[in-house]
Each structure stands twice: as structure tokens, then as C-alpha cells.
Design a protein around this motif. Structure first.
Motif, mmCIF file in Angstrom:
data_model
loop_
_atom_site.group_PDB
_atom_site.id
_atom_site.type_symbol
_atom_site.label_atom_id
_atom_site.label_comp_id
_atom_site.label_asym_id
_atom_site.label_seq_id
_atom_site.Cartn_x
_atom_site.Cartn_y
_atom_site.Cartn_z
ATOM 1 N N ALA A 80 -7.517 -9.701 -3.903
ATOM 2 C CA ALA A 80 -8.419 -8.557 -3.720
ATOM 3 C C ALA A 80 -7.631 -7.490 -2.958
ATOM 4 C CB ALA A 80 -9.644 -8.982 -2.925
ATOM 5 N N THR A 81 -7.847 -6.246 -3.292
ATOM 6 C CA THR A 81 -7.030 -5.187 -2.680
ATOM 7 C C THR A 81 -7.528 -4.812 -1.278
ATOM 8 O OG1 THR A 81 -8.384 -3.389 -3.534
ATOM 9 C CG2 THR A 81 -6.610 -4.207 -4.966
ATOM 10 N N PHE A 82 -6.682 -4.095 -0.578
ATOM 11 C CA PHE A 82 -7.027 -3.520 0.722
ATOM 12 C C PHE A 82 -8.274 -2.646 0.634
ATOM 13 C CE2 PHE A 82 -4.344 -2.835 4.634
ATOM 14 C CZ PHE A 82 -3.898 -4.127 4.660
ATOM 15 N N GLU A 83 -8.330 -1.887 -0.419
ATOM 16 C CA GLU A 83 -9.479 -1.005 -0.656
ATOM 17 C C GLU A 83 -10.744 -1.847 -0.805
ATOM 18 O OE1 GLU A 83 -8.501 2.492 -2.356
ATOM 19 O OE2 GLU A 83 -10.393 3.057 -1.403
ATOM 20 N N GLU A 84 -10.661 -2.897 -1.630
ATOM 21 C CA GLU A 84 -11.825 -3.747 -1.860
ATOM 22 C C GLU A 84 -12.246 -4.482 -0.594
ATOM 23 O OE1 GLU A 84 -10.756 -4.772 -6.554
ATOM 24 O OE2 GLU A 84 -10.107 -6.112 -4.952
ATOM 25 N N ARG A 85 -11.265 -4.977 0.160
ATOM 26 C CA ARG A 85 -11.611 -5.805 1.304
ATOM 27 C C ARG A 85 -11.930 -4.976 2.540
ATOM 28 N NH1 ARG A 85 -7.702 -10.284 2.874
ATOM 29 N NH2 ARG A 85 -9.521 -10.832 4.130
ATOM 30 N N PHE A 86 -11.113 -3.963 2.804
ATOM 31 C CA PHE A 86 -11.215 -3.273 4.095
ATOM 32 C C PHE A 86 -11.584 -1.797 3.974
ATOM 33 C CE2 PHE A 86 -7.670 -6.504 4.699
ATOM 34 C CZ PHE A 86 -8.502 -7.477 5.233
ATOM 35 N N LYS A 87 -11.946 -1.369 2.763
ATOM 36 C CA LYS A 87 -12.283 0.039 2.505
ATOM 37 C C LYS A 87 -11.189 0.975 3.008
ATOM 38 C CE LYS A 87 -17.360 -0.180 2.282
ATOM 39 N NZ LYS A 87 -18.072 -0.930 3.315
ATOM 40 N N LEU A 88 -9.938 0.546 2.947
ATOM 41 C CA LEU A 88 -8.827 1.387 3.384
ATOM 42 C C LEU A 88 -8.091 1.936 2.158
ATOM 43 C CD1 LEU A 88 -7.383 -0.874 6.236
ATOM 44 C CD2 LEU A 88 -8.580 1.309 6.532
ATOM 45 N N THR A 89 -7.551 3.147 2.315
ATOM 46 C CA THR A 89 -6.701 3.733 1.285
ATOM 47 C C THR A 89 -5.267 3.634 1.803
ATOM 48 O OG1 THR A 89 -8.511 5.230 0.757
ATOM 49 C CG2 THR A 89 -6.346 5.782 -0.147
#
Lengths: 400, 400
Positions: free
Chosen positions: B234-243
Motif C-alpha cells: 500500500a502506498t504512502f498516500e494510501e496509508r498516511f495521506k502523504l504526498t
């Protein structure tokens, strides 16, 4: 973190445990370079700390800021990531309701809707508490005639109330009746799982009944959030063979203590009353005392450094009254940090000290700075109860 | 360590996170009694550290020496004991291959076999990279005519290469085609599970086809190890809402960053280029910056104390360019220790410092010795992301 082995190792011992929570104790360094704990004049605490082990505590894990519920569950030895106390239950505990096993609780807001049921104000202009009380009274009268559910509302303050529904069959796996934002249509409850559909329907009917009954101009809607039941936790007695009593002044903390089966002491409103209640109950058969000081947190939330420091100094003054009872182990910590510069709960680890005759003493006074250097190092709050049991001779050896 | 609750608590906030990895930073004390970090002249780092929390980090847990893959996964917030990146994938990332979702990757060695397929040299005399390139070219030409599998080889260096097979049905639960020792018979691939038998057969046929094609005197065999696919994290965006964006120079670290969905910045080869790339991308909508310095590790592996110390001093010189961007939180650490006296990765905990305006500052300079005394104490690397999110105001409270 599974500490269940502790339950197998607990043994009887004629010793008494005192766990003192200075709510929101931890802080960060202010402009002066000190925290309230560091700058407070605390000769009694200093003396006790020098004979104690010091350290830092994570209520949940590094980075997580806990609410009061999870913060206390952890230091009572209940994993707060597994034992979730719903918001409805916490709100009910906060106003001192006694949990009813068959009840479902929700947090409520009185709100303002327009003629098309668009939410105009989620807090109905933050009505005064007196108005809230009158509306609740009115709602409770009409609820007496409602046959389909046995429900009641209780004032919290301003626009906030608690809804209690007595029905042991009701499925509380429900989404909130709250669009979260203004200018959106009113949102009825939806089930989180198909099995809860009937319960959702029932409560939505109840909402309509109440809406019709309120009929005020500004206060004409209710938002409901955090449906929950008493989590049904195993008690302190069951888990740790302790006979616990809570010396606490505020409903929320008395409520949390009662969730794990503690007796609630009668306590007056001042700091000295905490010491008095402890003394009064010291020889009444209890062997675990939860001792809760609230104002360190309140003043942290206000950002009032001097007042938070003053509370710590007031606490220092009652220490002789506490130590003269000769507890076998005294643990002093917070349920989380509430740094004055942040005016809010935070994730920063909380200072802890453990005093007992068999402790590895650090010869340091109690402060955030020194707690970094203490023998306890950095532990999770879940280990406070095992450490209390150990230092009081109530834990047998694990294995041969 | 399950940090999934973090994913539920992440909230938006106009803040920027900078996580700086000085690869292999941690060291042990050399004959001089100092580590490279302790002996380096770092006025800028010292100043920043004094306003920071210090501590030590375990990449996996005490005693475990991580490779670059697990080391980085951990500090990206992915449990490296659960999220296993296969060796084949790591080798492919290391040469800058872009992961193809349908591909299986394996690490390859060119080797020397005798006429009875006994392995005489597992590295074919460590052939020069240029010779490797020529062999790979030759193999890829014959692979174009191979109909049963869509495969390709890529030079790594010396005797090492990567095999890529494009086939989304291929089962990669396969043992290595490698007897591990010389003077043993060549070992074909065996399936780890019955379901993978067909895949093993297919690749063994491919091996025979390649062996026939190589036909060199010294280089006449291939060993294949670590069959793996893109782990599909799972991506950073998906997990931590970070870009997120990665400011990194080496293929392996760019590859690891891309596995969790980071954009890859264009970065020149020098230390100053890292700072330049950070500045160039600072206001382009990213709110998380992974900043990777490789040479601390390389010189640790060489056992070159002075050079490792020099890299830290070079890093110190770009700190003003970094701090002038005003990151809301700066974390500086390593992915593991690479002590010069050991010339290898090690299990020693890694120094960490966290700077932000709401940090509990320790007033200590950054060194292995001081990190023992810091407020962070000793944490697992998995908590770096929760701490970064917390200090940047991106984590909501857990519970009420």
C-alpha cells in the motif's frame, strides 16, 4: 501487547498499591527552558523521587496522542488498541451515568435544521446549558409515551447531551447520524453491517419522533454519534486479584474506574480531600488505590503554565499525608502529556516514578529531563500494573 | 508491531515532513574512543540537535542486522518482518529497473560448470562487468526467439545479473537454482509448494535454453536465487495521506522509495545536489521528503573512519540550506549501523534526532553517546513515521 501471563502469576500478598495519576502531567519545555514539573517547588516529591526508579511512558505507542479513555485503560493494564471504549459510553461516564449493561449510549448534539432538513448549525448556536436541560426535560416527557424503544436523554453541557436506549438486543454497529459539516442534508443512521439494519431503522424512527417533539426554532434537530455499549471488561479483581478503589473527583475518571470494577470513594472537591479520602479508605480491605488529580490536565489545556505548576506544588503538599500510610508501592505518572504550549493532549512520553522498598533507586528528582535518564527507561503504560504487582510482591516467578 | 491505527488517525495539515537517512550512520567506538559522528566537526548539526529530541533506533529488533531493504521499509512505517521484499526484486531495484507488476525477478550469478555440470566456481572468476554486459547482450538476443517465456537479463556488475520474466501467472514460490557450494552438482529449481511445480519446470527449461546459448569456456552456467515479485505495498498516500518525494541518488533507495509510491526527484551526484533537489521540490505540493545520503554506509563498509567522518561533515555544510526551508519536522537517523571496525552492516541501534517546534528538546549534540540519554530513549524504526506525523500535526487524538 498481551500481558495476560500476569493474570496467571498473581499471588496474594498483604501489600497495598497506590497508583497516582496527575492527569496530563507531561509537558515540553517552555520559553524558560523548563516544564511545569521542572519548575515547581516540590520538596516532598523530590525526596520520594530520589528513592524511586524514574522513566518515561508511552500511553499507546510513540507518536499516538490518547484521549482520557484509552490513556486510562492503558495504565489500568487494558490494551487500549483492543479494548475500545465507544464515544457514547465515554460521554455517559463523563456526566456520571452508571453504565447499564442493557443500554446503548450515543453522544448527542442539539442542532439547527432548515425546512428542507439541511444542517445550518451543528451546535444550535451553543445554547446555554440551562436551555439544554429544559429541552431534555421536554424530550424525556414525550419519550415516556414512546412504546417502541425505552430511551432517555441527559444534559452534558451547552449543545451536548447523551442518549441512552435500554435494549439489550439493539445492535450498536451503526454509523453516526451526523453529516459532519453544515449546509449538508441531515443524515440518518446507517448500519455498519447488514445485521444492524433493524436497529438502525428503529433508532431512525426514534429520531423522527424526537424531532417532531422538539419543534424549537433554533433547536430543531439532533445529531447522534458514537453508538456504544459498556465494553464489558474483565474486572481488576478477576484479572489481577486486586480489590480496587478509585480516589477520583471527576465523573469521567470515576466512570473509567468503574468500568474495570473499582469501588468509587466519596471525595470532596479539593486536593486535600483526595488525601483524606485515601486515608479514610486505607484500612477498609482495599489493596489497590487509583488516585486521580485532574487539574494538571485542565491547566495544560488552558496553556496556563503557572497554574499547572501550582497544582503540582499543591500535590506536593499532600505527599506526607500519603507516605505516612506506608503504601508498599507508589507509582506517580500521567495518563498522557498535556503541554502548556500546545494547549492539548499530546504524544510526548509521560514522566513516571515508582517508589517501593525494593526499587532500583535512581537518586534523581522527578522531572522530564531526569526521567530520560532513569532506570525504567521508556516503557508502555500497559506495563504499569505488572510493575506495581511486582514491586508489591504480588507476582510469582514465571517458570522455574 | 501493528501501527495501522495511525492510518485511521491521519488528518490533513499544511505541514512538511523531512526524514533524512544517513545510510549506515551508527558506529561503534574505534581505537580513538570516538565514532565518526562523535569526532566529526558539525556545528550546524550540533545547533539543530540541541533543539531536538535524541534517542536510539532498532531497525528490526535488538540483535538483528538489517539489509537495506528491511532497514528502509521499517523507517517508512512498513513492518519488515511482515512485508518481505524478495532478493530478486531488491537486485532489480538496485540497478534502477522499474518494477513491472507482471514480472518475476531473480538474482543471477554467471558461474563455471564442468562437463558433468559440477559447479567449479560460483562466480566464474568474478568476470569484469564489461564481459558480463557482452554475455547479457548475447543472451537477450537468443531470448527474443524463445517462445515459452518472455525473459530478459540485465547486468548488475562483475558476475552478477538480474533475470526478469514477464508472466503474471508464474508462481514464484521457488527454491534457488544454486547448490551454494562448489564441487556440488548444478541444482535446478524446485517448487516450494506443489502449486509451483509447473512454474519451476518452465524456468528450468529456460535455464537449459540459456546454458546452451552461453556456451563460454569459463562462463557456462547461471545460478538463480531469490525469485520474487513487486510486493504490492500500500502506498504512502494510501496509508498516511502523504504526498511523498524521494531525494536520493542511488538506484536501490530510489527503488525502495518507489515501492511505497514516492515520486523520484532528479538529483545530481554530489552532497550539495541533494540540498538543491530538496529546495527545487519544496513547494511543488509534496508534504513528505525522504532524503538519502549513501556514502556514510559505503565508507563504513570500507572501514574508512576518516572518510565516513568527512561525509558527515559534508552533510553538516548543507544543513543551513535545509533549515532555511523551514520543515515543520526534521528527523535525522540511519537505516542501520555500519561500524567502520566491522566493515559491514550491524545490529547496533542507530542514533536518531527529531527537530520540530513542539519537540521535547534535550539540549545535547548528536552522537551515539548522547543518544543514550535522549528523550526518545530506544524505539523501533517503525515508530518514525508516527512520530513524524505527530510532530507535524497530522495525527488526530486516539479516542476521547
Amino acid at each position: 501487547m498481551d500481558i495476560s501471563v500476569v493474570e496467571r502469576l498473581v499471588q496474594n500478598s498483604e501489600t497495598k498499591i497506590l497508583q497516582i495519576i496527575l492527569d496530563g502531567l507531561g509537558d515540553i519545555h517552555s520559553a524558560t527552558g523548563q516544564t511545569p514539573l521542572e519548575s515547581a517547588n516540590t520538596p516532598n516529591l523530590d525526596k520520594l523521587a530520589k528513592e524511586s526508579s524514574l522513566g518515561l511512558v508511552d500511553p499507546i505507542f510513540p507518536g499516538i496522542t490518547p484521549g482520557s479513555g484509552p490513556g486510562h485503560l492503558a495504565l489500568f493494564g487494558y490494551d487500549p488498541l483492543i479494548n475500545d471504549i465507544g464515544r457514547g459510553v465515554l460521554e455517559a461516564l463523563g456526566i456520571g451515568l452508571t453504565m447499564k449493561k442493557e443500554a446503548v449510549y450515543a453522544r448527542g448534539n442539539f442542532c439547527t435544521l432548515d425546512e428542507n432538513k439541511i444542517v445550518l448549525d451543528r451546535r444550535a448556536g451553543r445554547i446555554p446549558t440551562e436551555k439544554n436541560e429544559k429541552i431534555c426535560e421536554k424530550i424525556n416527557i414525550i419519550l415516556k409515551d414512546y412504546k417502541e424503544l425505552d430511551a432517555k436523554v441527559y444534559t452534558v453541557k451547552e449543545h451536548r447531551f447523551v442518549l441512552e436506549i435500554l435494549d439489550d438486543k439493539l445492535d450498536f454497529r451503526l454509523n453516526d447520524a451526523d453529516p459532519q459539516k453544515v449546509d449538508l442534508p441531515y443524515k440518518y443512521i446507517e448500519e455498519k453491517l447488514p445485521e444492524a439494519k433493524q436497529s438502525a431503522d428503529k433508532i431512525n424512527k426514534l429520531i423522527d419522533y424526537i424531532l417532531k417533539g422538539i419543534n424549537g426554532d433554533r433547536v430543531n434537530g439532533i445529531l447522534l454519534r458514537g453508538f456504544a455499549r459498556d465494553p464489558g471488561l474483565a474486572t481488576f479483581e478477576e484479572r489481577f486479584k486486586l480489590t480496587p478503589i478509585a480516589i477520583a473527583q471527576y465523573p469521567m475518571y470515576k466512570g473509567l474506574a468503574s468500568l474495570v470494577g473499582m469501588t468509587l470513594a466519596h471525595v470532596g472537591p479539593n486536593m486535600i480531600d483526595l488525601a483524606k479520602a485515601l486515608e479514610e479508605n486505607w484500612n477498609k480491605g482495599y489493596d489497590y488505590f487509583f488516585f486521580h488529580v485532574k487539574k494538571t490536565d485542565s491547566y495544560g489545556e488552558d496553556g496556563n503554565f503557572e497554574a499547572k505548576k501550582h497544582v503540582i506544588e499543591e500535590f506536593d503538599k499532600i505527599i506526607p499525608a500519603i507516605t505516612k500510610l506506608n503504601p508498599d508501592v507508589i507509582l506517580i505518572t500521567g495518563d498522557h502529556s498535556t503541554p502548556c504550549p500546545m494547549k492539548a493532549h499530546s504524544w510526548h512520553p509521560v514522566p513516571i516514578m515508582i517508589y517501593s522498598k525494593n526499587v532500583r533507586a535512581d537518586n534523581l528528582v522527578f522531572s522530564e529531563k531526569n526521567c530520560r535518564l532513569g532506570s525504567i527507561s521508556r516503557i508502555n503504560a500497559i506495563y504499569e500494573i505488572p510493575l506495581l504487582l511486582a514491586h508489591s510482591g504480588k507476582l510469582d516467578k514465571y517458570g522455574a
